[in-house]
Design an enzyme around this catalytic site. Structure first.
Site, short mmCIF file in Angstrom:
data_model
loop_
_atom_site.label_atom_id
_atom_site.label_comp_id
_atom_site.label_asym_id
_atom_site.label_seq_id
_atom_site.Cartn_x
_atom_site.Cartn_y
_atom_site.Cartn_z
N TYR A 158 107.74 -61.77 27.07
CA TYR A 158 107.13 -61.19 28.27
C TYR A 158 105.68 -61.67 28.42
O TYR A 158 105.27 -62.10 29.51
CB TYR A 158 107.18 -59.67 28.18
N LYS A 162 103.98 -64.01 31.41
CA LYS A 162 102.81 -63.63 32.20
C LYS A 162 101.68 -64.64 32.03
O LYS A 162 100.90 -64.89 32.97
CB LYS A 162 102.36 -62.23 31.81
#
Length: 267
Positions: A158, A162
Site C-alpha cells: 500500500y 502511494k
C-alpha cells in the site's frame, strides 16, 4: 480567486461512495461542477448522487464499477463515452490497503490493490488528460497518503503504491507546466474512514494518532488547491512527521515505522 470556480465542466471522482472521495465530490458540486461518481457500491452511489444533485443543483451521474478488476478501468472509460460531460477535474481516489505480513496475504489481494491504486489511475488519466490539454484547463488530483513518503512494514505494498502516486504527480506536474493543467497530490494521514476495516487492521490500531474526519481532509484539500499547492498534507502533526521522515534514510524510516505498525504478537 477560488480555483476552478466557474469552469462549468465536471469532476470525475473515483471511490466516491464514501469517505474522502464523497466529501471532495460534495465540495466540487458546491463550487458549481457537475459530477461523475464512480465506485463499486451501486446503491450507495445512487443515493449520494441524488442527494448532491438536489443540494447543489448540479448534474450528477453515477457509474457503478469495480476498478480493482482487470477490465474495470475500460468499463469506466466506455461509460464516459456515453456521458455528455466535459471532465475538467479528475480525482483518482479509489484505493484500499492490506495489513499484515506480506508472506501471509497471498497474491490475489495484493494484485487487486496494485491494480486499483496504481494501474487504474494511470489508465484513466491517460484517457482524460489529452482533452484537458486541448482545452488548456484541468486538474488531476491524486489521493495518496503520508504513507507514500516512507516505507511502512506490514503495509508495504500500500505504501509503495502511494509512493508511486506522489512521484508520478511531481513528474506529471513538471511535464505539464504552462499547459493550464495542474497536477496535485493529496496526502492524508490517519483519517476516520472505512480504511481500517477494509485493510484488516485491528480496531484501535492507530488510536495513538488523532484521526481527521474525511470532511476535514476535504476542506484542507480545497484550501490547498486555492493556495496553489502541489502536495497537500492534511493535519499539522502529519505535516511535521512527514517532513521529518523524509529527511531519514529509508532503512531508518522503515525501522521507526515498524514500531507503530507491527502486528500484536509478531515479536
Amino acid at each position: 480567486m477560488t480555483f476552478f470556480h466557474g469552469w462549468g465542466g465536471a469532476a470525475l471522482v473515483t471511490g466516491a461512495s464514501g469517505g474522502i472521495g464523497l466529501e471532495l465530490a460534495r465540495r466540487f458540486a458546491a463550487r458549481g461542477l457537475d459530477l461523475i461518481l464512480a465506485a463499486r457500491s451501486a446503491e450507495n452511489l445512487r443515493i449520494h448522487a441524488d442527494r448532491i444533485a438536489s443540494a447543489h443543483h448540479v448534474r450528477v451521474v453515477a457509474v457503478p464499477v469495480d476498478l480493482s478488476r482487470p477490465n474495470g478501468p475500460s468499463e469506466l472509460l466506455r461509460a464516459l463515452r456515453d456521458i455528455d460531460l466535459t471532465i475538467d477535474v479528475l480525482v483518482n481516489n479509489a484505493a484500499f490497503g492490506t495489513y499484515g505480513p506480506f508472506a501471509n496475504r497471498g497474491p490475489r489481494r495484493e494484485t487487486e490493490m496494485i491494480r486499483l491504486n496504481v494501474s487504474a489511475p494511470t489508465e484513466i488519466t491517460a484517457r482524460v488528460l489529452p482533452g484537458m490539454l486541448r482545452r488548456r484547463r484541468g486538474l488531476l488530483l491524486n489521493v495518496a497518503s503520508t504513507a507514500g513518503f516512507y516505507p511502512v512494514p506490514w503495509l508495504g505494498t500500500y505504501a509503495a503504491a502511494k509512493a508511486y502516486l506522489v512521484s508520478w504527480t511531481h513528474a506529471l506536474a513538471a511535464e505539464l507546466r504552462g499547459s493550464g493543467v495542474r497536477v496535485v497530490t493529496l496526502c492524508p494521514g490517519n483519517t476516520d474512514t472505512q480504511f481500517q476495516n477494509a485493510s484488516g487492521e485491528p480496531a484501535g490500531k492507530w488510536t495513538r494518532w488523532s484521526a481527521l474526519s474525511a470532511a476535514d481532509v476535504a476542506e484542507e484539500c480545497l484550501r490547498g488547491l486555492d493556495r496553489g499547492k502541489r502536495v497537500i498534507v492534511t493535519g499539522r502533526l502529519n505535516r511535521v512527521v512527514s517532513a521529518l521522515t523524509r529527511l531519514l534514510p529509508p532503512s531508518v524510516a522503515a525501522t521507526l515505522a515498524a514500531r507503530v505498525t507491527r502486528p500484536k504478537g509478531s515479536g
